[in-house]
Design a protein around this motif. Structure first.
Motif, mmCIF file in Angstrom:
data_model
loop_
_atom_site.group_PDB
_atom_site.id
_atom_site.type_symbol
_atom_site.label_atom_id
_atom_site.label_comp_id
_atom_site.label_asym_id
_atom_site.label_seq_id
_atom_site.Cartn_x
_atom_site.Cartn_y
_atom_site.Cartn_z
ATOM 1 N N PRO A 137 0.811 -1.219 0.000
ATOM 2 C CA PRO A 137 0.000 0.000 0.000
ATOM 3 C C PRO A 137 0.842 1.265 0.000
ATOM 4 O O PRO A 137 1.983 1.281 0.495
ATOM 5 N N ARG A 138 0.254 2.310 -0.550
ATOM 6 C CA ARG A 138 0.913 3.611 -0.535
ATOM 7 C C ARG A 138 0.920 4.159 0.888
ATOM 8 O O ARG A 138 -0.061 4.028 1.630
ATOM 9 N N VAL A 139 2.044 4.777 1.270
ATOM 10 C CA VAL A 139 2.216 5.330 2.617
ATOM 11 C C VAL A 139 2.080 6.844 2.596
ATOM 12 O O VAL A 139 1.480 7.441 3.491
ATOM 13 N N THR A 140 2.643 7.486 1.580
ATOM 14 C CA THR A 140 2.599 8.933 1.439
ATOM 15 C C THR A 140 2.295 9.278 -0.014
ATOM 16 O O THR A 140 2.402 8.420 -0.903
ATOM 17 N N PRO A 141 1.959 10.536 -0.310
ATOM 18 C CA PRO A 141 1.720 10.929 -1.714
ATOM 19 C C PRO A 141 2.987 11.043 -2.546
ATOM 20 O O PRO A 141 2.910 11.274 -3.760
ATOM 21 N N ALA B 46 15.387 -14.206 1.746
ATOM 22 C CA ALA B 46 14.793 -14.406 3.064
ATOM 23 C C ALA B 46 14.029 -13.159 3.499
ATOM 24 O O ALA B 46 12.921 -13.241 4.067
ATOM 25 N N LEU B 47 14.591 -12.003 3.226
ATOM 26 C CA LEU B 47 13.941 -10.742 3.573
ATOM 27 C C LEU B 47 12.650 -10.557 2.768
ATOM 28 O O LEU B 47 11.603 -10.189 3.322
ATOM 29 N N LEU B 48 12.712 -10.828 1.472
ATOM 30 C CA LEU B 48 11.523 -10.671 0.634
ATOM 31 C C LEU B 48 10.418 -11.631 1.067
ATOM 32 O O LEU B 48 9.235 -11.271 1.096
ATOM 33 N N TYR B 49 10.788 -12.860 1.390
ATOM 34 C CA TYR B 49 9.802 -13.842 1.850
ATOM 35 C C TYR B 49 9.143 -13.361 3.133
ATOM 36 O O TYR B 49 7.914 -13.443 3.284
ATOM 37 N N ARG B 50 9.929 -12.843 4.047
ATOM 38 C CA ARG B 50 9.377 -12.381 5.321
ATOM 39 C C ARG B 50 8.408 -11.225 5.114
ATOM 40 O O ARG B 50 7.339 -11.168 5.732
ATOM 41 N N GLU C 277 8.388 -7.162 10.195
ATOM 42 C CA GLU C 277 7.011 -7.643 10.163
ATOM 43 C C GLU C 277 6.567 -7.799 8.708
ATOM 44 O O GLU C 277 7.026 -7.084 7.820
ATOM 45 N N PRO C 278 5.656 -8.734 8.444
ATOM 46 C CA PRO C 278 5.098 -8.837 7.090
ATOM 47 C C PRO C 278 4.369 -7.550 6.690
ATOM 48 O O PRO C 278 3.863 -6.816 7.543
ATOM 49 N N ILE C 279 4.325 -7.284 5.402
ATOM 50 C CA ILE C 279 3.580 -6.127 4.893
ATOM 51 C C ILE C 279 2.104 -6.276 5.261
ATOM 52 O O ILE C 279 1.511 -7.343 5.084
ATOM 53 N N GLU C 280 1.522 -5.223 5.783
ATOM 54 C CA GLU C 280 0.090 -5.217 6.088
ATOM 55 C C GLU C 280 -0.673 -4.619 4.912
ATOM 56 O O GLU C 280 -0.359 -3.522 4.440
ATOM 57 N N HIS D 252 -6.204 -7.917 -2.912
ATOM 58 C CA HIS D 252 -6.455 -9.331 -3.186
ATOM 59 C C HIS D 252 -5.266 -9.924 -3.944
ATOM 60 O O HIS D 252 -4.620 -9.236 -4.738
ATOM 61 N N LEU D 253 -5.014 -11.201 -3.701
ATOM 62 C CA LEU D 253 -3.977 -11.929 -4.440
ATOM 63 C C LEU D 253 -4.630 -12.556 -5.664
ATOM 64 O O LEU D 253 -5.416 -13.497 -5.548
ATOM 65 N N ILE D 254 -4.307 -12.013 -6.833
ATOM 66 C CA ILE D 254 -4.932 -12.432 -8.090
ATOM 67 C C ILE D 254 -3.838 -12.781 -9.087
ATOM 68 O O ILE D 254 -2.971 -11.945 -9.384
ATOM 69 N N ASP D 255 -3.873 -14.005 -9.592
ATOM 70 C CA ASP D 255 -2.872 -14.460 -10.560
ATOM 71 C C ASP D 255 -1.458 -14.230 -10.029
ATOM 72 O O ASP D 255 -0.552 -13.819 -10.761
ATOM 73 N N GLY D 256 -1.267 -14.486 -8.745
ATOM 74 C CA GLY D 256 0.060 -14.349 -8.144
ATOM 75 C C GLY D 256 0.482 -12.930 -7.850
ATOM 76 O O GLY D 256 1.606 -12.706 -7.414
ATOM 77 N N CYS D 257 -0.415 -11.957 -8.076
ATOM 78 C CA CYS D 257 -0.075 -10.548 -7.881
ATOM 79 C C CYS D 257 -0.952 -9.955 -6.775
ATOM 80 O O CYS D 257 -2.172 -10.156 -6.771
ATOM 81 N N TRP D 258 -0.336 -9.192 -5.877
ATOM 82 C CA TRP D 258 -1.114 -8.444 -4.896
ATOM 83 C C TRP D 258 -1.682 -7.204 -5.597
ATOM 84 O O TRP D 258 -0.939 -6.395 -6.152
#
Length: 520
Positions: free
Chosen positions: A210-214, A253-257, A441-444, A450-456
């Motif tokens: 998700p976007r955090v700032t503009p 490992a970082l990306l997976y987490r 922490e995992p991305i919130e 939604h996870l669609i075709d392997g893409c968030w």
């Protein structure tokens, strides 16, 4: 400033098509001729007190030895390389005070590879004593591993002009001829099947969040860490795997987490130098390829082994004809309705020549240095660049959208990678200990993702895509099945999909609708 001719004389004048590696570079040189990556500069080693004539002789020997440095190139159409049997390349001699600006002088003007050899030399000093020397090359003629070959050979020649360097096993024109043979063509077809297979499965943007700032800026947090370099030495001695591959494993490992993807599948560069006759090859061979590393459930050493196998698999599928690859890419991305960035998500310019002997006990590491730098715009949301591993690990985490991945987050990521390496240097870590060392922490992702075709995918971002493509109020997105209802009666589904695809690049949380209902 003096201009001194560096003369060369080779054994033949010959022409050939461009190699697939040269074609790969030529493709983006035509599209982005003034890209900073179009030129590579290299500081060559000059022993104290070396006179100009010795430097000129050593450079002339290099030009005579490596045909790619004394060629002219045609980039358009099928392309061509034309080796010159003899000629000259100018060396600009500047006052000693200019020694720190030699690369800037060498890069001040583009190289016209259609008219001149793809290299220029700039030196500082006097005729009696050259203090510094920089070569600036077109990326069409060298890649980073070729720079290592030239550095090693120049060092030998400037110390001893009679040094015997051995025969060059393969020149670029020889490579071009070899690539036209049936066995090579079959390998290129295999490489393109590898590319298409992974392109069908990979997320469009692995780090979509998700976007955090503009903000919409581009920049990177860089790290210089002696502690990480010391850790890499110890891990390499234990696992007997190269240090860049260990960094790749830590990055996965970082990306997976953070992302939750069990398998990290993304683009990186393959050096394409697995064959023995390419050891002293001076040319450009590196191309992008997909790497796929299964992370879930792995301890650190197991992950290093998996990364090593994944790099080998990617490497044997790293050479292909870029035009054929582009055709396949357009077909797959249109079918999936995605617009990935094909910049390498992991990019290493390091060639690890150190063995696996246990390192000597290190002294206390210097404090880690961190610095943010604004960078040119880029379409990739996140990438990791590794620039050095000897004595100090120099790397950076770069984002093309500081509104989604803030400077603070890139700093957090690069420090987490350092923490993991330092923890793994003490001994192997199980999967839980890897997560604990990362301390991330995992991305919130809020409702609407939604996870669609392997893409968030952020449904609101897809609706914005539709608004931009057809005008506000003209198209409505329904549900996570991504059906677009378009009220404009002049638009059919094929045209609608084409419009969405055209506006998709750079939208890191969107893919095109799965289906279109037009006219109502």
């Amino acid at each position: 400033m003096q201009v001194i001719p560096v003369a060369f004389r080779g054994e033949r004048a010959v022409s050939a098509p461009l190699t697939v590696g040269q074609l790969n570079v030529a493709k983006w040189l035509v599209a982005i001729p003034h890209s900073p990556a179009a030129l590579l500069d290299q500081r060559l080693p000059v022993p104290p007190g070396t006179p100009l004539r010795v430097v000129v002789a050593a450079l002339g020997a290099l030009l005579s030895r490596h045909e790619g440095l004394r060629s002219r190139y045609t980039l358009g159409g099928p392309g061509e390389q034309r080796v010159l049997e003899s000629g000259e390349v100018p060396l600009r001699l500047l006052p000693p005070a200019e020694k720190d600006r030699l690369a800037d002088h060498g890069r001040a003007e583009p190289l016209d590879v259609a008219l001149d050899p793809p290299v220029r030399f700039v030196a500082a000093g006097t005729e009696e004593s050259i203090t510094d020397l920089v070569a600036v090359y077109s990326h069409l003629a060298v890649d980073f591993q070729a720079l290592l070959v030239l550095h090693r050979e120049f060092a030998a020649l400037v110390r001893d002009p009679a040094a015997r360097l051995g025969e060059v096993a393969q020149q670029p024109v020889d490579r071009a001829d070899a690539e036209r043979q049936p066995a090579r063509r079959r390998r290129q077809e295999q490489a393109m099947r590898h590319w298409s297979r992974h392109l069908r499965a990979a997320p469009a943007h692995l780090y979509a969040r998700p976007r955090v700032t503009p903000d919409t800026g581009s920049g990177a947090y860089g790290i210089s860490s002696e502690a990480a370099a010391q850790a890499l030495d110890r891990i390499a001695a234990r696992t007997r795997v190269s240090r860049p591959t260990i960094v790749l494993a830590a990055w996965c490992a970082l990306l997976y987490r953070r992302t939750g993807y069990d398998t990290c599948r993304f683009v990186m560069l393959s050096a394409n130098r697995f064959e023995s006759d390419l050891r002293d090859f001076v040319g450009t061979l590196a191309q992008s390829t997909f790497v796929s590393v299964e992370v879930a459930g792995a301890g650190f050493d197991e992950l290093v082994r998996r990364a090593f196998g994944a790099v080998l698999q990617a490497g044997v599928n790293g050479a292909y004809h870029v035009d054929r690859q582009n055709e396949g890419t357009l077909a797959v991305t249109a079918e999936r309705g995605v617009a990935p960035s094909f910049e390498p998500l992991f990019n290493s310019s390091v060639v690890d020549t150190r063995g696996f002997d246990p390192p000597l006990p290190p002294g206390p590491p210097a404090p880690t240095d961190l610095a943010w730098a604004d960078l040119p715009p880029t379409k990739i949301l996140l990438r990791f660049d590794l620039g050095q591993i000897d004595d100090t690990m120099v790397a950076r985490v770069w984002t093309g959208d500081t509104g989604r991945v803030t400077p603070a987050e890139t700093r957090e990521l690069v420090l987490a990678l350092e923490r993991l390496l330092v923890a793994a240097a003490v001994g192997d870590l199980d999967a839980a200990a890897v997560a604990a060392a990362l301390d991330l922490e995992p991305i919130e992702r809020p409702p609407g993702w939604h996870l669609i075709d392997g893409c968030w995918v952020d449904l609101a971002e897809v609706q914005r895509l539709l608004d931009d493509a057809f005008g506000p109020g003209t198209a409505r997105l329904s549900g996570p099945d991504l059906t677009a209802h378009i009220s404009d009666p002049t638009v059919d589904p094929e045209t609608a999909h084409e419009r969405c695809l055209a506006l998709l690049p750079g939208r890191h949380a969107a893919i095109a609708p799965r289906q279109y209902v037009c006219g109502g």
